[in-house]
Design a protein around this motif. Sequence first.
Motif, PDB file in Angstrom:
ATOM      1  N   PHE A 196       0.860  -1.179   0.000  1.00  0.00           N
ATOM      2  CA  PHE A 196       0.000   0.000   0.000  1.00  0.00           C
ATOM      3  C   PHE A 196       0.902   1.236   0.000  1.00  0.00           C
ATOM      4  CE2 PHE A 196      -2.701  -3.344   1.376  1.00  0.00           C
ATOM      5  CZ  PHE A 196      -4.006  -2.966   1.113  1.00  0.00           C
ATOM      6  N   VAL A 197       0.752   2.076  -1.008  1.00  0.00           N
ATOM      7  CA  VAL A 197       1.561   3.285  -1.147  1.00  0.00           C
ATOM      8  C   VAL A 197       0.621   4.479  -1.079  1.00  0.00           C
ATOM      9  CG1 VAL A 197       3.274   4.492  -2.531  1.00  0.00           C
ATOM     10  CG2 VAL A 197       3.141   1.992  -2.628  1.00  0.00           C
ATOM     11  N   GLN A 229       5.100   8.760 -10.294  1.00  0.00           N
ATOM     12  CA  GLN A 229       4.663   9.971  -9.611  1.00  0.00           C
ATOM     13  C   GLN A 229       3.262   9.768  -9.033  1.00  0.00           C
ATOM     14  OE1 GLN A 229       3.603  13.937 -11.523  1.00  0.00           O
ATOM     15  NE2 GLN A 229       5.530  14.482 -10.520  1.00  0.00           N
ATOM     16  N   LEU A 230       3.144  10.055  -7.743  1.00  0.00           N
ATOM     17  CA  LEU A 230       1.856   9.990  -7.060  1.00  0.00           C
ATOM     18  C   LEU A 230       1.270  11.388  -6.952  1.00  0.00           C
ATOM     19  CD1 LEU A 230       2.743   7.614  -4.084  1.00  0.00           C
ATOM     20  CD2 LEU A 230       1.199   7.089  -5.965  1.00  0.00           C
ATOM     21  N   GLN A 231       0.025  11.533  -7.317  1.00  0.00           N
ATOM     22  CA  GLN A 231      -0.658  12.810  -7.153  1.00  0.00           C
ATOM     23  C   GLN A 231      -1.014  13.018  -5.673  1.00  0.00           C
ATOM     24  OE1 GLN A 231      -0.817  15.038  -9.620  1.00  0.00           O
ATOM     25  NE2 GLN A 231       0.380  13.477 -10.700  1.00  0.00           N
ATOM     26  N   PRO A 232      -1.309  14.246  -5.271  1.00  0.00           N
ATOM     27  CA  PRO A 232      -1.675  14.493  -3.870  1.00  0.00           C
ATOM     28  C   PRO A 232      -2.803  13.559  -3.416  1.00  0.00           C
ATOM     29  CG  PRO A 232      -1.362  16.573  -5.033  1.00  0.00           C
ATOM     30  CD  PRO A 232      -1.285  15.484  -6.069  1.00  0.00           C
ATOM     31  N   LYS A 233      -2.580  12.920  -2.263  1.00  0.00           N
ATOM     32  CA  LYS A 233      -3.553  12.002  -1.628  1.00  0.00           C
ATOM     33  C   LYS A 233      -3.803  10.732  -2.425  1.00  0.00           C
ATOM     34  CE  LYS A 233      -3.877  15.395   1.264  1.00  0.00           C
ATOM     35  NZ  LYS A 233      -3.079  15.371   2.510  1.00  0.00           N
ATOM     36  N   GLN A 234      -2.999  10.489  -3.444  1.00  0.00           N
ATOM     37  CA  GLN A 234      -3.201   9.293  -4.251  1.00  0.00           C
ATOM     38  C   GLN A 234      -2.763   8.040  -3.496  1.00  0.00           C
ATOM     39  OE1 GLN A 234      -1.299   9.330  -8.117  1.00  0.00           O
ATOM     40  NE2 GLN A 234      -1.793   7.181  -8.523  1.00  0.00           N
ATOM     41  N   VAL A 235      -3.432   6.920  -3.781  1.00  0.00           N
ATOM     42  CA  VAL A 235      -3.113   5.637  -3.169  1.00  0.00           C
ATOM     43  C   VAL A 235      -2.890   4.605  -4.277  1.00  0.00           C
ATOM     44  CG1 VAL A 235      -3.958   3.745  -1.707  1.00  0.00           C
ATOM     45  CG2 VAL A 235      -4.478   6.137  -1.114  1.00  0.00           C
ATOM     46  N   MET A 236      -1.855   3.788  -4.119  1.00  0.00           N
ATOM     47  CA  MET A 236      -1.641   2.642  -4.989  1.00  0.00           C
ATOM     48  C   MET A 236      -1.632   1.374  -4.147  1.00  0.00           C
ATOM     49  SD  MET A 236       1.266   3.670  -7.844  1.00  0.00           S
ATOM     50  CE  MET A 236       2.598   3.669  -6.653  1.00  0.00           C
ATOM     51  N   ILE A 237      -2.161   0.304  -4.695  1.00  0.00           N
ATOM     52  CA  ILE A 237      -2.064  -1.016  -4.078  1.00  0.00           C
ATOM     53  C   ILE A 237      -1.341  -1.898  -5.083  1.00  0.00           C
ATOM     54  CG2 ILE A 237      -3.254  -2.982  -3.054  1.00  0.00           C
ATOM     55  CD1 ILE A 237      -5.593  -1.115  -2.438  1.00  0.00           C
ATOM     56  N   LEU A 238      -0.133  -2.324  -4.737  1.00  0.00           N
ATOM     57  CA  LEU A 238       0.734  -2.996  -5.695  1.00  0.00           C
ATOM     58  C   LEU A 238       0.868  -4.483  -5.394  1.00  0.00           C
ATOM     59  CD1 LEU A 238       3.646  -0.385  -5.755  1.00  0.00           C
ATOM     60  CD2 LEU A 238       1.582  -0.422  -7.185  1.00  0.00           C
ATOM     61  N   ILE A 239       0.793  -5.289  -6.455  1.00  0.00           N
ATOM     62  CA  ILE A 239       1.087  -6.715  -6.346  1.00  0.00           C
ATOM     63  C   ILE A 239       2.058  -7.080  -7.465  1.00  0.00           C
ATOM     64  CG2 ILE A 239      -1.082  -7.333  -5.259  1.00  0.00           C
ATOM     65  CD1 ILE A 239      -2.006  -8.407  -7.979  1.00  0.00           C
ATOM     66  N   ASP A 254      -0.737  -2.088 -10.315  1.00  0.00           N
ATOM     67  CA  ASP A 254      -1.479  -1.233  -9.392  1.00  0.00           C
ATOM     68  C   ASP A 254      -2.951  -1.630  -9.469  1.00  0.00           C
ATOM     69  OD1 ASP A 254      -2.626   0.710  -7.839  1.00  0.00           O
ATOM     70  OD2 ASP A 254      -2.177   2.366  -9.208  1.00  0.00           O
ATOM     71  N   LEU A 255      -3.452  -2.207  -8.375  1.00  0.00           N
ATOM     72  CA  LEU A 255      -4.828  -2.699  -8.381  1.00  0.00           C
ATOM     73  C   LEU A 255      -5.842  -1.561  -8.443  1.00  0.00           C
ATOM     74  CD1 LEU A 255      -4.620  -5.552  -5.708  1.00  0.00           C
ATOM     75  CD2 LEU A 255      -4.466  -5.727  -8.201  1.00  0.00           C
ATOM     76  N   VAL A 256      -5.477  -0.395  -7.939  1.00  0.00           N
ATOM     77  CA  VAL A 256      -6.414   0.729  -7.945  1.00  0.00           C
ATOM     78  C   VAL A 256      -6.623   1.230  -9.374  1.00  0.00           C
ATOM     79  CG1 VAL A 256      -6.853   3.081  -7.134  1.00  0.00           C
ATOM     80  CG2 VAL A 256      -5.809   1.395  -5.586  1.00  0.00           C
TER      81      VAL A 256
END
Length: 206
Positions: free
Chosen positions: A165-166, A196-206, A184-186
């Motif tokens: 979870f990022v 690059q992650l945007q503000p408040k962005q979440v990634m779920i990686l497998i 990225d499951l999201v």
Amino acid sequence: ALYVTEPETAARLENFAERGGTLVITPRSGVKDHSNTVVELTLPGLLAPLAGVEVDDYDSLLSGQTRTLEFDGEGRAAVWCDILTPTTAEVIATYDEDYYTGKAAVTLNRVGAGTVIYSGTFGDADFVHSLTTYACRTAGVTGLLASAPGVEVAARWQGSQRLLFVLNHSSQPQTVTLDAAYCDLVADAAVEGKVQLQPKQVMILI
């Protein structure tokens, strides 16, 4: 700081280190006993044999004041500066400013299978990061991913499948360097390298 120190606490910490633990001791530890009485021992009091150092003198810095350090890391001494004399410890950082230039600021003592790090200063944010990184490396603890300040990376498991979870908690875009190719499951997309992650962005990686 472990300002009030009991003999039983000192013994438990020694046992922790001897069995392979990594212990970090900060300034103003071992100053008083359980009755709030200043100990008649050279600081850090009951922890001195464990830390392998004695505090010869100290300097309390005003708010906003810092002192330069000579060590393999970033950051400056702040708030408090214990001036250390090693007894069994090795020096890993020295002060590089003021009348205590060249004196030990941070030490490492080998205790059994473990290590005890004594930091004579609380330091600024960069110093805390450097010291924490050093302690984790000494303990064999590694981070999950290289990430920017404000980015949290946490691992969770679903059976034998690890999920990373990022989360970008900041209000600014942040960059995360991935150590492999992921999905990225999201976003339902393949990602790798620098992302690059945007503000408040979440990634779920497998």
